[in-house]
Design an enzyme around this catalytic site. Structure first.
Site, mmCIF file in Angstrom:
data_model
loop_
_atom_site.group_PDB
_atom_site.id
_atom_site.type_symbol
_atom_site.label_atom_id
_atom_site.label_comp_id
_atom_site.label_asym_id
_atom_site.label_seq_id
_atom_site.Cartn_x
_atom_site.Cartn_y
_atom_site.Cartn_z
ATOM 1 C CB ALA A 215 -39.348 -17.175 -35.284
ATOM 2 C CB ILE B 265 -43.896 -6.458 -37.395
ATOM 3 C CG1 ILE B 265 -44.236 -5.416 -36.325
ATOM 4 C CG2 ILE B 265 -43.666 -5.771 -38.739
ATOM 5 C CD1 ILE B 265 -45.444 -4.569 -36.641
ATOM 6 C CB ALA B 266 -42.145 -9.823 -40.035
ATOM 7 C CD GLN B 267 -45.570 -16.365 -40.548
ATOM 8 O OE1 GLN B 267 -46.281 -16.284 -39.539
ATOM 9 N NE2 GLN B 267 -45.806 -17.266 -41.487
ATOM 10 C CB VAL B 268 -38.398 -15.931 -39.678
ATOM 11 C CG1 VAL B 268 -37.149 -16.542 -40.284
ATOM 12 C CG2 VAL B 268 -38.150 -14.477 -39.308
ATOM 13 C CE LYS C 37 -38.379 -9.255 -39.322
ATOM 14 N NZ LYS C 37 -37.482 -8.449 -38.469
ATOM 15 C CG ASP D 280 -35.799 -4.662 -30.471
ATOM 16 O OD1 ASP D 280 -36.134 -4.573 -29.273
ATOM 17 O OD2 ASP D 280 -36.494 -5.253 -31.314
#
Length: 546
Positions: free
Chosen positions: A131, A135-138, A153, A288
């Site tokens: 994903a 801000i980040a990806q996994v 992450k 969130d």
């Protein structure tokens, strides 16, 4: 401005104009140069005239990238800033962007792990991301030490300079809002941006997210309602986080949940209970909880369990705020608007000089139409939203934690009613709130307070004799001081009485001598001696007053 900032500003202006967002510029004398300047940029026409303003704003923010997407998401919770049609569109913003090169992610992981290759720590590392967000990806992998499946992450490389540059521009825009809008100062735009900046910077620190996830997991350990994946803190750093990989059904996939035989009514009610448990029992809530961060376990569909991920944003409330919030909810649903207004003043959420009668009337005007509906159809989140929007008109300070809570409640309510449209949120929440308030007063609360303070008193117990002795000694000194002051006051009182007596005699002699001098000239020198004596006596009395 640096050349880079100028280029970025040009791109932002071009994007806004291509979506026709110059319509948002208010028509007033101050903005005339801006509007004239817009007409001069004839080569940047509105290319999306077929779309409504709210949709155009959403598409423009998506095109501008992660900082603006997240800013739009945050603004969607501040419905006092925009009309409903724009706020609804902002709520649809999706934090999904194209992934960055997996080889860069691998290099970041190796740097975070001290320069050793990924293969030294993980097996089956997938270079293709599972994903990707702003801000980040996994990425997925398997721990070499125990073979457990994990997700890694990784923060996007070079994202911080982009965020800092865009935040500078957003701050500049915020400083113009009070000049451009009549109500701009009350909206406190700079505070809104500052709040957003803090949230965004917090998300860049994955050590913070790791700590949040560990705390939430501890709070719901062995709970049938919520499961938080395990964090492998030995592998975590500021730019990287490793946690257990979970398999579940996305909470938004209602068809899959029904196919799995999930008890939808219980699942919806548990979502409400999880939220209120986090807020009132733990004072620490996942802030969130949009559908992308919530899954449902495949196991035990008759006793469904949520799975929560992405704990980068959390909120907390102190004891006073929790009590005022709970009492506000109950007063609202009892239609006791006077109580709601008084609670806002007592809590310090609005200034102490707020006119309670005017505030009560404003709340009643806004909220009475809501309660014309059956309770099962009333939105808890929108009640809170209307309350805060009304309070802001009475100079309510921006409360970041309450804004987070309002946003989270809207998510929870939306998900709950998507799962089970007949969900009566008030019926589910009211017993919890009443039980919590009851637990905060009386013998149970006193016992708990004594238990909490017991270690403090045990620590201070050996010092008590000395403290008592010091207090008695200070009391003795204080008594001496009081006696001394009393004697001085008594002396001063006597002196003042004497001086008033002498001043009176002196004035009498002076007036008598003056009268005799004018009316009895045959008395010779007597009037003169009386006047001289009066002056002397009056001067003696005057000296005693000094």
């Amino acid at each position: 401005m640096t050349p880079g900032e100028v280029r970025r500003l040009y791109f932002i202006i071009r994007t806004f104009l291509s979506y026709g967002l110059d319509e948002l510029i208010p028509r007033m004398r101050l903005t005339l140069p801006l509007r004239l300047w817009r007409y001069s940029l004839f080569w940047m026409p509105n290319r999306h005239k077929d779309k409504l303003l709210g949709e155009r704003l959403r598409l423009a923010l998506q095109e501008l990238g992660p900082v603006w997407i997240k800013f739009g998401q945050m603004l969607s919770t501040r419905r006092d800033l925009f009309p409903p049609q724009i706020a609804d569109q902002l709520a649809l913003l999706q934090d999904k962007v194209a992934p960055f090169d997996g080889r860069l992610a691998k290099a970041q992981i190796e740097e975070a792990m001290g320069g050793l290759p990924v293969e030294a720590w993980f097996d089956d590392f997938d270079i293709q991301p599972l994903a990707s967000a702003s801000i980040a990806q996994v990425h997925t992998a398997r721990l070499k030490s125990n073979g457990k499946e994990v997700v890694i992450k990784v923060i996007r490389p070079d994202i911080l300079p982009v965020i800092q540059a865009d935040l500078k521009l957003i701050y500049r825009l915020a400083r113009w809002v009070p000049r451009l809008l009549p109500d701009g100062r009350r909206l406190r735009p700079t505070e809104v941006v500052r709040e957003y900046e803090k949230t965004l910077i917090d998300e860049l620190n994955l050590l913070r997210e790791s700590a949040n996830a560990i705390q939430l997991r501890r709070n719901f350990e062995n709970s049938p309602m919520l499961y938080i994946p395990e964090v492998y803190s030995d592998y975590c750093s500021q730019n990287m986080m490793v946690m257990e990989r979970i398999y579940g059904i996305p909470v938004s996939d209602v068809a899959a949940l029904e196919k799995n035989g999930t008890n939808m009514k219980l699942l919806a009610e548990r979502g409400v209970k999880v939220f209120f448990t986090q807020v009132f029992r733990d004072s620490f809530f996942h802030a969130d909880m949009h559908p992308g961060n919530i899954f449902v376990s495949h196991e035990h569909p008759e006793n469904p369990q949520y799975i929560g991920i992405d704990c980068g944003i959390v909120g907390s409330l102190n004891k006073e705020d929790k009590r005022y919030l709970a009492e506000n909810f109950i007063a609202f649903f009892n239609r006791d608007y006077r109580k709601v207004a008084e609670l806002h003043v007592d809590s310090g959420w609005v200034p102490p000089d707020t006119n309670v009668e005017d505030f009560e009337f404003a709340i009643r005007t806004v909220c009475e139409p809501i309660f014309e509906k059956p309770l099962a159809e009333i939105s808890f989140g929108h009640v809170l939203l209307n309350l805060f929007n009304t309070a802001r008109r009475f100079n309510m300070e921006v409360q970041p934690q309450l804004v987070l809570l309002q946003k989270t409640l809207l998510y929870v309510e939306g998900v709950g009613r998507q799962l089970y449209p007949q969900l009566d949120l008030w019926k589910t929440a009211k017993p919890f709130l009443e039980s919590w308030i009851k637990d905060q007063v009386g013998i149970p609360a006193l016992t708990r307070a004594l238990k909490e303070k017991a270690p403090f008193w045990v620590e201070k117990m050996p010092e008590i004799p000395e403290l008592v002795y010091d207090s008695l000694r200070q009391g003795k000194y204080l008594q001496h001081s009081v006696d001394k002051i009393a004697r001085e006051l008594q002396v001063n009182h006597v002196r003042q009485s004497q001086s008033r007596y002498l001043l009176g005699i002196g004035a009498t002699l002076l007036l008598s001598g003056s009268f005799l001098l004018v009316n009895r000239p045959e008395w010779g020198l007597m009037p003169g001696w009386l006047m001289v004596g009066g002056v002397v006596v009056w001067l003696v009395g005057w000296r005693k007053t000094r």
